[in-house]
Design a protein around this motif. Structure first.
Motif, PDB file in Angstrom:
ATOM      1  N   LYS A  74       1.097  -1.271   0.382  1.00 34.62           N
ATOM      2  CA  LYS A  74       0.153   0.372   0.099  1.00 34.62           C
ATOM      3  C   LYS A  74       0.755   1.017  -0.098  1.00 34.62           C
ATOM      4  O   LYS A  74       0.645   2.576  -0.243  1.00 34.62           O
ATOM      5  CB  LYS A  74      -0.718  -0.070   1.071  1.00 34.62           C
ATOM      6  CG  LYS A  74      -1.457   0.858   1.158  1.00 34.62           C
ATOM      7  CD  LYS A  74      -2.526   1.575   2.970  1.00 34.62           C
ATOM      8  CE  LYS A  74      -3.282   2.252   2.855  1.00 34.62           C
ATOM      9  NZ  LYS A  74      -4.990   2.472   3.765  1.00 34.62           N
ATOM     10  N   ASN A  75       2.326   1.155   1.222  1.00 35.00           N
ATOM     11  CA  ASN A  75       2.926   2.421   1.214  1.00 35.00           C
ATOM     12  C   ASN A  75       3.555   2.839  -0.329  1.00 35.00           C
ATOM     13  O   ASN A  75       3.792   3.807  -0.834  1.00 35.00           O
ATOM     14  CB  ASN A  75       3.487   2.162   1.956  1.00 35.00           C
ATOM     15  CG  ASN A  75       3.598   1.653   3.073  1.00 35.00           C
ATOM     16  OD1 ASN A  75       2.248   2.361   3.219  1.00 35.00           O
ATOM     17  ND2 ASN A  75       3.742   1.887   4.151  1.00 35.00           N
ATOM     18  N   THR A  77       2.362   1.854  -2.950  1.00 31.84           N
ATOM     19  CA  THR A  77       1.447   2.642  -5.027  1.00 31.84           C
ATOM     20  C   THR A  77       1.486   3.613  -4.572  1.00 31.84           C
ATOM     21  O   THR A  77       1.055   4.254  -5.484  1.00 31.84           O
ATOM     22  CB  THR A  77       0.304   1.571  -4.178  1.00 31.84           C
ATOM     23  OG1 THR A  77       0.422   0.226  -3.807  1.00 31.84           O
ATOM     24  CG2 THR A  77      -1.046   1.742  -5.309  1.00 31.84           C
ATOM     25  N   LYS A  78       1.670   4.044  -3.371  1.00 30.07           N
ATOM     26  CA  LYS A  78       1.823   5.734  -3.497  1.00 30.07           C
ATOM     27  C   LYS A  78       2.395   6.369  -4.223  1.00 30.07           C
ATOM     28  O   LYS A  78       2.445   7.609  -4.919  1.00 30.07           O
ATOM     29  CB  LYS A  78       2.076   6.702  -2.083  1.00 30.07           C
ATOM     30  CG  LYS A  78       0.808   6.624  -0.707  1.00 30.07           C
ATOM     31  CD  LYS A  78      -0.215   6.764  -0.853  1.00 30.07           C
ATOM     32  CE  LYS A  78      -1.556   6.398   0.501  1.00 30.07           C
ATOM     33  NZ  LYS A  78      -3.007   7.857   0.022  1.00 30.07           N
TER      34      LYS A  78
END
Length: 458
Positions: A74-75, A77-78
């Motif tokens: 998720k991190n 993906t930023k």
């Protein structure tokens, strides 16, 4: 060849800085006014205006493969979101699973490799380069690498005179995270600094009714990290380098001593959360989460700075207050400093893959990633204010302060068949040793047989 005295001096300085930085971080509330909150993926992570120009890639679809799942994915993906915004490309992320080299090898041989992949082992980079599977960095990516990274990190991404990769994600793998409330309840006033004190602290926690040490033995790489920290501190950097290159055998007395030291912990079920059997069924994320949540949280968990990502995402604990950290205890004269990292490489030709590598090597991408928490960057030009909290900021500063004189993860330097594949080689052998820590000689024999086969000299 680095001189032993210089290596020891710099490593000692790095340990001192880690300890000092962590002590500073632990007095804080886990952040300051200049630090972005979790999930704030601002365009440059607080680094200011964009520093790198990227081409327009409207209509292009790229695929990126890496081992990360959950909060780590998720991190990251930023970072990809910002790349898409700037270029117009679409980027799909594909998790490789723990067997990264096998996953990618199958894709490549099937004619469908991802455009860019992150390799967690430098040994895999070298193997892939020898097979002609990697594309050298283009001029723009090389320019960002030269501007933002020290020679030591550049060297790790090069092979036989060609630059193939950029180590844009690093790790300090010599940390122990602990539950501050558990320490307080057990009457432990200060974190242990030596291995005997670490074992004694674990016993104190056990006596107080707290599961002492959470071990993610379901992931073999976690156990290799345990071994490497004990071995580096106890045997020293020269032996570490020799074993990493298989210039000495795993039947060497120094390996025996390290395994016997590990057995002081691994061989006592009272000191391991749930015992060895439970540990072998516990993966890395769960080992972190069960230290800071649940009905009976554990007292300590060993792993790198990236554990903060799981703490932030999957528990209510706050890094720096509820979840604190100390350097891996000294087994020999010094605490160890083992580094790891993930190298970004291109598996396809084309403007898109090179543009993504260029972006990943920039301070822009590093700032976005750092702002999410649970990651540190070897990018020396990154503003420390980009980091989410003081603890991570201190860890990152310590890594950069070590310069080029660090010891890289030993198993990541090995051929994948020995040091980087689930269910075989060192991962499996150390899981078997955790299951039966009394059989030191048997573990050494199996480790040597597997290493000799993988290195091609057995």
């Amino acid at each position: 060849m680095r001189s032993t005295s210089r290596t020891r001096a710099l490593r000692t300085a790095a340990v001192a800085l880690v300890a000092g930085s962590l002590a500073l971080g632990l007095t804080s509330c886990g952040g300051d006014g200049d630090t972005k909150d979790e999930g704030d993926g601002g365009s440059t992570g607080g680094a200011g205006k964009p520093t790198v120009t990227l081409p327009k890639l409207d209509g292009q679809t790229l695929e990126v493969a890496a081992v990360w799942t959950g909060p780590e994915q998720k991190n990251f993906t930023k970072v990809l979101d910002e790349f898409e915004k700037r270029t117009g490309a679409t980027v799909n992320f594909v998790p490789t699973g723990n067997n990264t080299s096998t996953f990618l090898g199958t894709k490549i041989e099937g004619g469908k490799p991802p455009d860019v992949a992150f390799l967690p082992q430098v040994g895999v980079l070298q193997q892939f380069a020898d097979k002609g599977w990697l594309k050298p960095l283009g001029a723009e990516a090389q320019a960002q690498l030269d501007k933002n990274f020290s020679q030591g990190w550049k060297d790790l991404g090069a092979w036989k005179g060609k630059q193939y990769g950029a180590y844009v994600k690093a790790a300090n793998k010599s940390l122990v995270w602990y539950n501050a409330q558990a320490f307080e309840d057990a009457g432990i006033s200060a974190p242990p600094k030596t291995w005997p004190d670490f074992v004694k602290t674990a016993q104190t926690l056990s006596d107080a009714g707290t599961p002492p040490v959470s071990v993610g033995g379901g992931d073999g790489w976690v156990l290799t990290d345990w071994f490497e920290n004990v071995y580096l501190s106890q045997a020293g950097p020269e032996k570490y380098d020799q074993l990493a290159q298989h210039k000495i055998k795993w039947t060497d007395p120094s390996v025996k001593k390290a395994l016997e030291t590990l057995a002081e912990l691994w061989g006592n079920d009272e000191l391991i959360a749930g015992g060895a059997g439970k540990a072998l069924q516990t993966d890395f994320p769960k080992s972190v989460v069960q230290t800071f949540s649940g009905d009976t949280p554990a007292g300590m968990v060993y792993e790198g700075d990236f554990a903060a990502a799981n703490i932030n995402a999957d528990t209510k604990a706050k890094v720096g207050t509820d979840a604190k950290v100390f350097p891996f205890p000294a087994v020999g004269s010094d605490s160890p400093v083992v580094s790891g990292g993930d190298v970004a490489v291109a598996l396809k030709d084309g403007k898109g893959a090179q543009a993504l590598l260029t972006f990943l090597a920039s301070t822009d991408a590093a700032g976005i990633w750092a702002a999410q928490g649970g990651v540190i960057s070897p990018n020396k030009e990154l503003d420390p204010k980009a980091y989410k909290d003081d603890v991570t900021r201190g860890i990152a500063k310590a890594l950069l302060a070590a310069g080029d004189d660090f010891r890289f993860d030993m198993s990541d330097q090995a051929p994948a068949a020995f040091g980087g594949t689930q269910g075989v080689g060192e991962w499996k052998d150390l899981q078997d040793f955790l299951r039966n820590p009394k059989d030191v000689a048997g573990a050494q024999k199996k480790l040597e047989a597997d290493a000799a086969k993988a290195y091609g000299n057995g």
